[in-house]
Design a protein around this motif. Structure first.
Motif, PDB file in Angstrom:
ATOM      1  N   GLY A  12       0.825  -1.206   0.000  1.00  0.00           N
ATOM      2  CA  GLY A  12       0.000   0.000   0.000  1.00  0.00           C
ATOM      3  C   GLY A  12       0.854   1.249   0.000  1.00  0.00           C
ATOM      4  N   LEU A  13       1.865   1.265   0.880  1.00  0.00           N
ATOM      5  CA  LEU A  13       2.761   2.425   0.967  1.00  0.00           C
ATOM      6  C   LEU A  13       3.557   2.590  -0.320  1.00  0.00           C
ATOM      7  CD1 LEU A  13       4.586   2.830   4.404  1.00  0.00           C
ATOM      8  CD2 LEU A  13       3.228   4.508   3.149  1.00  0.00           C
ATOM      9  N   ALA A  14       3.974   1.457  -0.897  1.00  0.00           N
ATOM     10  CA  ALA A  14       4.736   1.512  -2.153  1.00  0.00           C
ATOM     11  C   ALA A  14       3.863   2.109  -3.254  1.00  0.00           C
ATOM     12  CB  ALA A  14       5.214   0.113  -2.533  1.00  0.00           C
ATOM     13  N   ALA A  15       2.602   1.704  -3.311  1.00  0.00           N
ATOM     14  CA  ALA A  15       1.688   2.245  -4.323  1.00  0.00           C
ATOM     15  C   ALA A  15       1.452   3.738  -4.089  1.00  0.00           C
ATOM     16  CB  ALA A  15       0.355   1.492  -4.292  1.00  0.00           C
ATOM     17  N   LEU A  16       1.342   4.119  -2.820  1.00  0.00           N
ATOM     18  CA  LEU A  16       1.121   5.534  -2.487  1.00  0.00           C
ATOM     19  C   LEU A  16       2.328   6.384  -2.897  1.00  0.00           C
ATOM     20  CD1 LEU A  16      -1.161   7.234  -1.127  1.00  0.00           C
ATOM     21  CD2 LEU A  16       0.239   7.197   0.941  1.00  0.00           C
ATOM     22  N   ALA A  17       3.538   5.840  -2.687  1.00  0.00           N
ATOM     23  CA  ALA A  17       4.745   6.555  -3.108  1.00  0.00           C
ATOM     24  C   ALA A  17       4.742   6.709  -4.625  1.00  0.00           C
ATOM     25  CB  ALA A  17       5.996   5.811  -2.633  1.00  0.00           C
ATOM     26  N   ASP A  18       4.390   5.644  -5.344  1.00  0.00           N
ATOM     27  CA  ASP A  18       4.301   5.717  -6.809  1.00  0.00           C
ATOM     28  C   ASP A  18       3.298   6.785  -7.227  1.00  0.00           C
ATOM     29  OD1 ASP A  18       6.155   3.841  -7.331  1.00  0.00           O
ATOM     30  OD2 ASP A  18       4.793   2.314  -8.121  1.00  0.00           O
ATOM     31  N   PHE A  19       2.183   6.816  -6.516  1.00  0.00           N
ATOM     32  CA  PHE A  19       1.130   7.797  -6.821  1.00  0.00           C
ATOM     33  C   PHE A  19       1.673   9.217  -6.656  1.00  0.00           C
ATOM     34  CE2 PHE A  19      -2.862  10.054  -5.270  1.00  0.00           C
ATOM     35  CZ  PHE A  19      -3.424  10.174  -6.528  1.00  0.00           C
ATOM     36  N   ALA A  20       2.294   9.477  -5.499  1.00  0.00           N
ATOM     37  CA  ALA A  20       2.831  10.812  -5.227  1.00  0.00           C
ATOM     38  C   ALA A  20       3.915  11.185  -6.235  1.00  0.00           C
ATOM     39  CB  ALA A  20       3.374  10.888  -3.805  1.00  0.00           C
ATOM     40  N   ASN A  21       4.660  10.190  -6.709  1.00  0.00           N
ATOM     41  CA  ASN A  21       5.782  10.449  -7.616  1.00  0.00           C
ATOM     42  C   ASN A  21       5.389  10.453  -9.092  1.00  0.00           C
ATOM     43  OD1 ASN A  21       7.911  10.839  -5.756  1.00  0.00           O
ATOM     44  ND2 ASN A  21       7.945   8.645  -5.335  1.00  0.00           N
ATOM     45  N   THR A  22       4.110  10.249  -9.386  1.00  0.00           N
ATOM     46  CA  THR A  22       3.681  10.226 -10.787  1.00  0.00           C
ATOM     47  C   THR A  22       3.814  11.617 -11.402  1.00  0.00           C
ATOM     48  OG1 THR A  22       2.129   8.438 -10.330  1.00  0.00           O
ATOM     49  CG2 THR A  22       1.773   9.665 -12.354  1.00  0.00           C
ATOM     50  N   ARG A  23       4.413  11.651 -12.589  1.00  0.00           N
ATOM     51  CA  ARG A  23       4.612  12.939 -13.268  1.00  0.00           C
ATOM     52  C   ARG A  23       3.293  13.480 -13.822  1.00  0.00           C
ATOM     53  NH1 ARG A  23       8.298   9.926 -16.155  1.00  0.00           N
ATOM     54  NH2 ARG A  23       6.928  10.304 -17.920  1.00  0.00           N
ATOM     55  N   ASP A  24       3.334  14.701 -14.350  1.00  0.00           N
ATOM     56  CA  ASP A  24       2.121  15.371 -14.815  1.00  0.00           C
ATOM     57  C   ASP A  24       1.509  14.779 -16.084  1.00  0.00           C
ATOM     58  OD1 ASP A  24       2.074  17.151 -12.777  1.00  0.00           O
ATOM     59  OD2 ASP A  24       2.940  18.831 -13.894  1.00  0.00           O
ATOM     60  N   ASP A  25       2.354  14.239 -16.970  1.00  0.00           N
ATOM     61  CA  ASP A  25       1.849  13.877 -18.291  1.00  0.00           C
ATOM     62  C   ASP A  25       0.876  12.699 -18.270  1.00  0.00           C
ATOM     63  OD1 ASP A  25       3.929  11.405 -19.180  1.00  0.00           O
ATOM     64  OD2 ASP A  25       4.680  12.855 -17.724  1.00  0.00           O
ATOM     65  N   LYS A  26       0.011  12.681 -19.287  1.00  0.00           N
ATOM     66  CA  LYS A  26      -1.041  11.668 -19.393  1.00  0.00           C
ATOM     67  C   LYS A  26      -0.482  10.251 -19.411  1.00  0.00           C
ATOM     68  CE  LYS A  26      -4.879  14.154 -21.422  1.00  0.00           C
ATOM     69  NZ  LYS A  26      -5.708  14.433 -22.559  1.00  0.00           N
ATOM     70  N   GLN A  27       0.670  10.073 -20.063  1.00  0.00           N
ATOM     71  CA  GLN A  27       1.253   8.734 -20.142  1.00  0.00           C
ATOM     72  C   GLN A  27       1.622   8.227 -18.756  1.00  0.00           C
ATOM     73  OE1 GLN A  27       1.797  11.320 -22.130  1.00  0.00           O
ATOM     74  NE2 GLN A  27       3.011  10.760 -23.942  1.00  0.00           N
ATOM     75  N   ALA A  28       2.187   9.112 -17.950  1.00  0.00           N
ATOM     76  CA  ALA A  28       2.586   8.725 -16.592  1.00  0.00           C
ATOM     77  C   ALA A  28       1.356   8.356 -15.764  1.00  0.00           C
ATOM     78  CB  ALA A  28       3.360   9.857 -15.925  1.00  0.00           C
ATOM     79  N   VAL A  29       0.287   9.140 -15.930  1.00  0.00           N
ATOM     80  CA  VAL A  29      -0.961   8.865 -15.210  1.00  0.00           C
ATOM     81  C   VAL A  29      -1.513   7.504 -15.635  1.00  0.00           C
ATOM     82  CG1 VAL A  29      -3.364   9.612 -14.891  1.00  0.00           C
ATOM     83  CG2 VAL A  29      -1.514  11.305 -14.866  1.00  0.00           C
ATOM     84  N   ALA A  30      -1.552   7.277 -16.949  1.00  0.00           N
ATOM     85  CA  ALA A  30      -2.077   6.012 -17.479  1.00  0.00           C
ATOM     86  C   ALA A  30      -1.238   4.835 -16.984  1.00  0.00           C
ATOM     87  CB  ALA A  30      -2.079   6.051 -19.002  1.00  0.00           C
ATOM     88  N   ARG A  31       0.066   5.054 -16.910  1.00  0.00           N
ATOM     89  CA  ARG A  31       0.967   3.998 -16.464  1.00  0.00           C
ATOM     90  C   ARG A  31       0.652   3.622 -15.015  1.00  0.00           C
ATOM     91  NH1 ARG A  31       5.886   3.765 -14.000  1.00  0.00           N
ATOM     92  NH2 ARG A  31       7.102   1.896 -14.476  1.00  0.00           N
ATOM     93  N   PHE A  32       0.464   4.628 -14.163  1.00  0.00           N
ATOM     94  CA  PHE A  32       0.141   4.347 -12.761  1.00  0.00           C
ATOM     95  C   PHE A  32      -1.153   3.544 -12.663  1.00  0.00           C
ATOM     96  CE2 PHE A  32      -2.088   4.943  -8.834  1.00  0.00           C
ATOM     97  CZ  PHE A  32      -1.109   4.721  -7.891  1.00  0.00           C
ATOM     98  N   LEU A  33      -2.177   3.978 -13.403  1.00  0.00           N
ATOM     99  CA  LEU A  33      -3.483   3.316 -13.325  1.00  0.00           C
ATOM    100  C   LEU A  33      -3.410   1.870 -13.819  1.00  0.00           C
ATOM    101  CD1 LEU A  33      -5.749   6.273 -14.509  1.00  0.00           C
ATOM    102  CD2 LEU A  33      -5.465   5.407 -12.169  1.00  0.00           C
ATOM    103  N   ARG A  34      -2.489   1.611 -14.750  1.00  0.00           N
ATOM    104  CA  ARG A  34      -2.319   0.248 -15.283  1.00  0.00           C
ATOM    105  C   ARG A  34      -1.607  -0.623 -14.248  1.00  0.00           C
ATOM    106  NH1 ARG A  34       0.176   1.748 -19.686  1.00  0.00           N
ATOM    107  NH2 ARG A  34       2.234   1.053 -19.029  1.00  0.00           N
ATOM    108  N   ILE A  35      -0.577  -0.053 -13.615  1.00  0.00           N
ATOM    109  CA  ILE A  35       0.229  -0.837 -12.665  1.00  0.00           C
ATOM    110  C   ILE A  35      -0.496  -1.057 -11.341  1.00  0.00           C
ATOM    111  CG2 ILE A  35       2.384  -0.834 -11.325  1.00  0.00           C
ATOM    112  CD1 ILE A  35       3.716   0.588 -13.630  1.00  0.00           C
ATOM    113  N   HIS A  36      -1.300  -0.075 -10.939  1.00  0.00           N
ATOM    114  CA  HIS A  36      -2.012  -0.200  -9.658  1.00  0.00           C
ATOM    115  C   HIS A  36      -3.520  -0.126  -9.873  1.00  0.00           C
ATOM    116  CE1 HIS A  36       1.828   0.321  -7.586  1.00  0.00           C
ATOM    117  NE2 HIS A  36       2.059   1.367  -8.348  1.00  0.00           N
ATOM    118  N   PRO A  37      -4.095  -1.151 -10.527  1.00  0.00           N
ATOM    119  CA  PRO A  37      -5.526  -1.080 -10.817  1.00  0.00           C
ATOM    120  C   PRO A  37      -6.332  -1.044  -9.517  1.00  0.00           C
ATOM    121  CG  PRO A  37      -4.674  -3.292 -11.239  1.00  0.00           C
ATOM    122  CD  PRO A  37      -3.485  -2.424 -10.932  1.00  0.00           C
TER     123      PRO A  37
END
Ligand SMILES: [Zn+2]
Ligand SMILES: [Zn+2]
Length: 217
Positions: A12-37
């Protein structure tokens, strides 16, 4: 490495760190949503209006559903209705970043907002067995935010401004950098800045003293 095993052993904490560290661009957002469904889906679905409508419950005043006493002024969330998903994503990410940087107001907002009304709001309950209060998160996102709060001493923001992943859980509460590379880069840059600011002048002055000009005062 200055990063702790805590983040690695706590998905959970690892996913939260990934979330906080996600960059602004759409690709980065999409990548997070794919990795942490599923991780932030409830928040994204409820969207910003959940914050705008102040679906925040004061645990001490459940009947009235009054907002927390130090909730931010309503204008902060006003007038935002339908937003594209990546924009809502960034708004929640920024709240998470603020929480990670120690803003209790923002953490309260995230912990006590009811994202899915059918589940009811998350709040604290008396736990006789443990002899304390137990927070009852309503989704993985809120559960991770509570883990963050419990690890607050170790939740750090890397002070290297060029760090690609500034939000991290440190092994040592005194840590200022997320990794060795960041420490090296930052210290090199700091030395260079010092040289440009102070060092150059000092050397010039030294040279002047050695070779005084003939011009008298
Ligand atoms: Zn770093
Ligand atoms: Zn780093």
């Amino acid at each position: 490495m200055t990063k702790s095993n805590l983040a690695r052993s706590n998905p959970g904490l690892a996913a939260l760190a990934d979330f906080a560290n996600t960059r602004d661009d759409k690709q980065a957002v999409a990548r997070f949503l794919r990795i942490h469904p599923g991780f932030v889906d409830e928040a994204l679905k409820a969207g910003w209006p959940a914050m705008a409508q102040r679906k925040i419950v004061d645990p001490l005043n459940l009947a009235s559903g009054a907002p927390l006493p130090d909730a931010p002024p309503p204008d902060r969330f006003a007038a935002i209705e339908q937003l594209p998903e990546d924009e809502t994503f960034r708004l929640f990410r920024d709240l998470t970043r603020a929480a990670w940087s120690g803003s209790c107001k923002d953490l309260d907002l995230l912990l006590f907002t009811s994202f899915d009304e059918s589940k009811g709001p998350a709040f604290s309950r008396a736990d006789w067995q443990r002899g304390g209060l137990t927070y009852a998160p309503r989704n993985d996102f809120q559960a991770a935010l509570y883990e963050l709060l419990k690890s607050a001493r170790f939740a750090k923001v890397c002070i290297n401004p060029d760090c690609p992943a500034r939000f991290f859980i440190a092994a040592d509460p005194r840590a200022r950098f997320c990794c060795k590379e960041c420490a090296t880069t930052f210290q090199r840059q700091a030395k260079l800045d010092w040289w440009n600011r102070v060092g150059k002048k000092k050397r010039a002055e030294k040279l002047k003293k050695k070779k005084p000009t003939r011009r008298g005062k």
